[in-house]
Design an enzyme around this catalytic site. Sequence first.
Site, short mmCIF file in Angstrom:
data_model
loop_
_atom_site.label_atom_id
_atom_site.label_comp_id
_atom_site.label_asym_id
_atom_site.label_seq_id
_atom_site.Cartn_x
_atom_site.Cartn_y
_atom_site.Cartn_z
N GLY A 1 0.81 -1.21 0.00
CA GLY A 1 0.00 0.00 0.00
C GLY A 1 0.84 1.26 0.00
O GLY A 1 1.95 1.31 -0.56
N GLY A 2 0.33 2.30 0.66
CA GLY A 2 1.01 3.58 0.69
C GLY A 2 2.39 3.52 1.31
O GLY A 2 3.25 4.36 1.02
N GLY B 1 21.73 12.27 -31.24
CA GLY B 1 21.31 12.90 -29.99
C GLY B 1 21.88 12.21 -28.77
O GLY B 1 22.08 12.85 -27.73
N ALA B 2 22.17 10.90 -28.87
CA ALA B 2 22.72 10.19 -27.73
C ALA B 2 24.09 10.74 -27.35
O ALA B 2 24.45 10.79 -26.17
CB ALA B 2 22.81 8.69 -28.03
#
Length: 532
Positions: free
Chosen positions: A187-188, A422-423
Amino acid sequence: MTVVDEATPVALRPPVPEARDRLAELAWIRDEVIQGPTPGATEAQHRRGKLTARERIALLLDEGSFTEVEPLRRHRASGFGMEAKRPYTDGVVTGWGTVDGRTVFVYAHDFRIFGGALGEAHAQKIHKIMDLAEQAGAPLVSLSDGAGARIQEGVTALAGYGGIFQRNARASGVIPQISVMLGPCAGGAAYSPALTDFVFMVRGISQMFITGPDVVQAVTGERVTLDELGGADVHAGTSGVAGFAYEDEESCLADVRHLLSLLPSNNRELPPVLPTDDPADRRCEGLLTVVPADPSHSYDMRRVIEEIVDDGDFFEVHERWAGNVLCVLARMGGQVVGIIANQPSSYAGVLDINASEKSARFVQMCDAFNIPLITMLDVPGFLPGVDQEHGGIIRHGAKLLYAYCNATVPRIQLILRKAYGGAYIVMDSRSIGADLSFAWPTNEIAVMGAEGAANVIFRRDIAGAEDPEAMRAQKIKEYKSELMHPYYAAERGLVDDVIDPAETRAVLIRSLEMLRTKHADLPSRKHGNPPL
């Protein structure tokens, strides 16, 4: 029962216990605190294959260094039978000690008490130790083994988690925060480790998930076990939530100690420097055989890292997730460095969504804690594909770009072979702020590979030739000689020097020593807006 007040004659008052009696009572209480609820509870914990909270703390900290905070704390809840069960510690052991002589704060859930579930008093103890860690400027380690919020205390328990999350966020980038998962985390509660710098897990006993197997089956019809849903291997190899997975608690906690030795106590300090017998000017002749000159041949980048770092020793983060990029902590000349390197033996070292996110997170961590960055390139570009584009490769790649551009620590780029498109820019090029860039004579820096470039630029010439293949080969050779020779970038000032691979270690250590006093300020702002 005699009622005693100020009007009661002294002769009628019961005798005040002597100091020895008080000390005996205190000793009895402390023994109860140390032993835990019952011998049976400890035996049950061991049958699960798990250590107790205090056994774990003893493995983490230097012997005899632990000082406990609020060991006598008890909850004040009522209803559902809670008023009849008020054990000391309220299910969490908190305090501080040392690791290799340096102060470290710790809290450890005690699964023997309320299953380690968090209630009001339990949460307040954790809040206190988190506040102390931040104020003292020392690392915080959580040893998690809890069943989530204490249902009997309702919303008060949930508010306790909110206080933990708020403190995790406030201390982020201020002190190292390490989460060691040694039991269930559902859960949280799972969001606290997700907010910390590093997450360790142990196979067979650690699980993390937001909704458990029963809920998953009820909603989706899928049958899944605890480990299949959120076990150590799932989070270390698939989700990327955990950076490390181990077979047992002992080896896990030993590596937590090792990681702490590589980190500063806080963001105002530098990482510890250790003396080394490994010469700073040691030549690395082995690199000439480790890395093939042919850019189409793969190799293991780990062997390159072993050659250049002190004593061949490094500590890899997220080893089993996004294996096409390596993120490691090591020492060079005794100084801690963070190394980000493409891994040609996995997907040719290409950047994809997971590799971009993994690297960005690592760059941010190193920058927050004053760890210099060395980026080693052998990258053919970003991974093409519909899945990658639809999955947000633009946004995830921008995370890495943003992390580098925002980093003010010393930054050195080393180009081994391919550095395309771009890499090349994203992997800490000079154009985005690298302090120094070096390349081996085998480097190829270009918008794309020669074959692809020739097919685009000379498409008509190739199509109209009597022998298209011969023309293509000629144009590929022409493109390489014009724009991809090893000295092209150096001639234009985008690479500081082309170096002998065998001198890599010496060059990097000299550069790190020069940059050790680097100071750089970012523009005044509340914070940036990275592409989360």
